[in-house]
Design an enzyme around this catalytic site. Structure first.
Site, PDB file in Angstrom:
ATOM      1  N   CYS A 136       0.839  -1.209   0.000  1.00  7.91           N
ATOM      2  CA  CYS A 136       0.000   0.000   0.000  1.00  7.91           C
ATOM      3  C   CYS A 136       0.870   1.253   0.000  1.00  7.91           C
ATOM      4  O   CYS A 136       1.421   1.627   1.038  1.00  7.91           O
ATOM      5  CB  CYS A 136      -0.929  -0.031   1.213  1.00  7.91           C
ATOM      6  SG  CYS A 136      -1.910   1.459   1.385  1.00  7.91           S
ATOM      7  N   CYS A 139      -0.309   4.110   2.229  1.00  9.95           N
ATOM      8  CA  CYS A 139      -0.092   3.868   3.673  1.00  9.95           C
ATOM      9  C   CYS A 139       1.379   4.117   4.026  1.00  9.95           C
ATOM     10  O   CYS A 139       1.676   4.732   5.039  1.00  9.95           O
ATOM     11  CB  CYS A 139      -0.401   2.428   4.069  1.00  9.95           C
ATOM     12  SG  CYS A 139      -1.914   1.754   3.405  1.00  9.95           S
ATOM     13  N   ASP A 140       2.281   3.608   3.228  1.00  3.86           N
ATOM     14  CA  ASP A 140       3.682   3.524   3.654  1.00  3.86           C
ATOM     15  C   ASP A 140       4.667   4.359   2.827  1.00  3.86           C
ATOM     16  O   ASP A 140       5.844   4.436   3.164  1.00  3.86           O
ATOM     17  CB  ASP A 140       4.131   2.052   3.612  1.00  3.86           C
ATOM     18  CG  ASP A 140       3.314   1.196   4.576  1.00  3.86           C
ATOM     19  OD1 ASP A 140       2.969   1.701   5.646  1.00  3.86           O
ATOM     20  OD2 ASP A 140       3.014   0.038   4.248  1.00  3.86           O
TER      21      ASP A 140
END
Ligand code: NDP
Length: 315
Positions: A136, A139-140
């Site tokens: 993701c 997300c990261d």
């Protein structure tokens, strides 16, 4: 088999399921939530969550899910371990089998079973989980500011993730196993023309290496051809974008789904074609797949379930 009757059954324990449980519990629907195989869902596989509103310093993914679970329990949601293994949505009340040992007869159901990111199946993906391997980018990606990353895949997701990462990282490689991208033309043009993105066609991943975290990827170019070449490419982050699989198999005979298995709902609502059955979160969302959008749709599903039960005089 034991049969238990419930007003509102929630299946799944990601942000969608727990948010639905908070709303349903506060509307006196006495929701019962089954957590499934991975209590807390996909967020428990990431480390820090920095884009969920309300946490200016970020929050650990496991902590966030525990907070949501406790918030649902505080209002009386009955949160249980257990996996929904079969369903019968032909007639109301609907039946859901839990762990092959119990049947829940539900007047309304909120499906929040999520989706699972596909991995290549390499041991190194597990070895470096949370240490440079992610599925993701939103997300990261932030952790790779001015660093070098690689994205595996050649579809729209891979291109979108690469574009997102290119806004942060100093260099983004896209590793494509075929000699062409499968993504839409416009996305292909964007990645091919981006100065920070380099597409490596006909590249397969054999593994990752690094002492404390990912320091590089082991590649094989033109696998199986006479000019097959193996080499190492230094990178700091390795992103999978080879598709997601919605966890919707047990509902297939009863609900409309797209070819990948995402549940199709009515317009901008979580209503499925079966009255009283709602779908929220990633199981019905091939596009956004964010914790906050899942939570929002869980809220909508609980409000819809409450209206449905009220109209039937069941609340
Ligand atoms: P896709 O199935 O479209 O693409 C998956 C990609 O991963 C393909 O290039 C495939 O390669 C590759 N792949 C699969 N397995 C492996 C493997 N084991 N090793 C290496 N490569 C692998 O998935 P997406 O998630 O990209 O997209 C899913 C759907 O969602 C599509 O319909 C897409 O158009 C849509 N979408 C739309 C967006 C938008 O409109 N903004 C954004 C994101 C997705 P190969 O081609 O060789 O099979």
């Amino acid at each position: 088999m034991e049969i238990e009757k419930v007003k509102c059954l929630i299946i799944g324990s990601g942000p969608a399921g727990y948010t639905a449980a908070i709303y349903a519990a506060r509307s006196n629907m006495n929701p019962v939530l089954y957590e499934g195989l991975q209590p807390g869902g996909q967020l428990t596989t990431t480390t820090e969550v920095e884009n969920f509103p309300g946490y200016p310093e970020g929050i650990d993914g496991n902590q966030l899910m525990e907070d949501l679970r406790n918030q649902a329990k505080r209002f009386g949601a009955d949160v249980r371990f257990g996996l929904a293994s079969a369903t019968d949505l032909k007639k109301d009340p609907y039946q859901v089998t839990i762990d092959e040992e119990k049947i829940i007869e539900a007047q309304s159901i909120i499906i929040a079973t999520g989706a699972t990111a596909k991995y290549l199946g390499l041991d190194d993906e597990k070895k470096y989980a949370g240490m440079g391997v992610s599925a993701c980018a939103t997300c990261d990606g932030f952790f790779y500011k001015k660093k070098i990353v690689a994205v595996v895949g050649g579809g729209d997701t891979a291109c979108e993730e690469a574009m997102y990462l290119a806004g942060l990282a100093s260099k983004v490689y896209i590793l494509v196993r075929k000699s062409f991208l499968r993504a839409s033309k416009i996305m292909q043009e964007r990645v091919m023309n981006h100065e920070k993105i380099e597409v490596l066609f006909e590249h397969n991943v054999e593994g990752l290496y690094g002492e404390k975290g990912v320091e590089g990827v082991k590649l094989v170019k033109r696998k199986g051809e006479t000019d097959e070449t193996h080499y190492n490419l230094p990178i700091d982050g390795f992103f999978l974008a080879i598709g997601h699989k919605p966890n919707s198999d047990i509902f297939k005979p009863f609900l409309d789904m797209d070819k990948t298995g995402y549940i199709i709902t009515e317009g901008n609502t979580p209503r499925t074609k079966v009255p009283g059955v709602f779908a929220a979160g990633d199981v019905a969302d091939p596009h956004y797949r964010q914790a906050i959008t899942a939570a929002g749709s869980g809220c909508k599903a609980a409000i819809e379930a409450e209206r449905y039960l009220s109209e039937k005089g069941l609340l």
